[in-house]
Scaffold this active site. Structure first.
Site, short mmCIF file in Angstrom:
data_model
loop_
_atom_site.label_atom_id
_atom_site.label_comp_id
_atom_site.label_asym_id
_atom_site.label_seq_id
_atom_site.Cartn_x
_atom_site.Cartn_y
_atom_site.Cartn_z
N ASN A 115 0.96 -1.24 0.10
CA ASN A 115 0.20 0.02 -0.19
C ASN A 115 0.99 1.30 -0.03
O ASN A 115 1.44 1.58 1.02
CB ASN A 115 -0.94 -0.01 1.16
N LYS A 149 0.15 4.08 -0.32
CA LYS A 149 -0.68 5.45 0.25
C LYS A 149 -0.24 6.59 -0.62
O LYS A 149 -0.16 6.44 -1.87
CB LYS A 149 0.01 5.85 1.66
N HIS A 189 -9.63 1.24 4.78
CA HIS A 189 -8.14 1.28 5.55
C HIS A 189 -8.54 2.16 6.77
O HIS A 189 -9.34 3.35 6.61
CB HIS A 189 -7.36 2.15 4.60
N GLU A 235 -6.68 4.85 7.84
CA GLU A 235 -6.66 6.13 7.58
C GLU A 235 -7.66 7.02 6.74
O GLU A 235 -8.06 7.91 7.25
CB GLU A 235 -5.28 6.38 6.59
N GLU A 275 -5.52 -4.84 10.69
CA GLU A 275 -4.42 -3.86 10.95
C GLU A 275 -4.71 -3.04 12.02
O GLU A 275 -5.41 -2.12 12.17
CB GLU A 275 -4.31 -2.87 9.43
N GLY A 308 2.48 2.53 10.74
CA GLY A 308 3.38 3.52 10.60
C GLY A 308 4.21 3.91 11.72
O GLY A 308 4.76 4.99 11.86
N SER A 336 3.27 -2.19 10.51
CA SER A 336 4.78 -2.08 10.46
C SER A 336 5.46 -3.43 10.35
O SER A 336 6.40 -3.79 10.94
CB SER A 336 5.14 -1.41 12.08
P1 PGA Z 1 2.82 0.37 7.71
O1 PGA Z 1 1.35 0.52 7.05
O2 PGA Z 1 3.42 -0.97 7.21
O3 PGA Z 1 3.53 1.51 7.35
O4 PGA Z 1 2.50 0.45 8.93
C1 PGA Z 1 0.53 -0.58 6.95
C2 PGA Z 1 -0.90 -0.13 6.34
O5 PGA Z 1 -1.39 0.99 6.58
O6 PGA Z 1 -1.53 -0.76 5.26
#
Ligand code: PGA
Length: 258
Positions: free
Chosen positions: A9, A11, A95, A97, A167, A173, A212
């Protein structure tokens, strides 16, 4: 055995030049296997370029979001049919976010999931709790609400053509990863919840872990019985890291553990 999926992803990251460099490194190292599927989900504006660069390569492409509507006066939104037309196989829906910034609730996410499938895309449905939910012992209740909204709206059979990504929001992140035990517990909970409606569908369902994931923690996570790959954010922007994660999934599959 379920075929693992490692999906990147990206983003809101990348540029035409950076994407080309990343994709040429990935396509040089990822040769396709029956055990692990690989996908990248770039920002929508880059889809045509990414799809054309990956033509004939064993790396699929996905969108990061789609509208719950099919066409019309929805400024800024992108229909699932449009993603399909451009060559996407997957689309991420729900997601965290977007649940936070765009205030997408579970009913809205369920409509997006249905729109994605109607267009022939495989939705990657993200679920996960916030840190305060976990600390208050509400992890399962939150995940159940997010999952049930889609199960109720789309029906359990729809999960034959879908992927779920667990997640934990506090691990995205942040460099904090759920411990293998924490992840395993929620993955087993998700599979059991789907099995409550249809054990066959639950058995075939791919449940990815996201938050992460890096090349060094991937083997421990992917070797857990209910973890069928990963949804990778930050580490998917670095070719070596992403290739390391794909290789970790392949190694675990080769041992027959996923
Ligand atoms: P990350 O993000 O690996 O940077 O923690 C995962 C995601 O949001 O899909």
């Amino acid at each position: 055995m379920r075929k693992a999926l490692v999906a990147g992803n990206w983003k809101m990251n990348g540029s035409l030049a950076a994407n080309r460099e990343l994709l040429s490194a990935l396509s040089g190292a990822i040769h396709g296997s029956d055990a692990v599927a690989v996908a990248v989900c770039p920002p929508a504006v880059y889809l045509p370029d990414v799809v054309s660069q990956l033509q004939g390569k064993p790396i699929s492409v996905g969108g990061q979001d789609c509208s719950d509507e099919t066409a019309g006066a929805f400024t800024g939104e992108i229909a699932a049919d449009m993603l399909k037309e451009l060559g996407c196989e997957y689309v991420i829906v729900g997601h965290s976010e977007r649940r936070a910034r765009q205030q997408e609730d579970s009913a809205w996410v369920a409509r997006k999931f249905i729109a994605a499938q109607s267009a022939g895309l495989v939705p990657i449905l993200c679920v996960g709790e916030q840190l305060d939910d976990r600390e208050a012992g509400r992890t399962e209740a939150v995940v159940a609400e997010q999952l049930d909204a889609v199960l109720d709206a789309a029906g359990v059979a729809a999960f034959d053509r879908a992927v779920v990504a667990y997640e934990p929001v506090w691990a995205i992140g942040t460099g904090l990863t759920a411990s293998p035990e924490q992840a395993a517990e929620v993955h087993a909970f998700i599979r059991a919840r789907v099995a409550g409606r249809d054990p066959r569908v639950a058995d075939g369902l791919r449940i990815l872990y996201g938050g992460s994931v890096k090349a060094d923690n991937a083997p421990g996570l992917f070797s857990l019985p209910d973890i069928d790959g990963g949804l990778i954010g930050g580490a998917s922007l670095d070719a070596d890291s992403f290739i390391g994660i794909v290789n970790a999934a392949a190694a675990v599959q080769a041992q027959g553990n996923v």
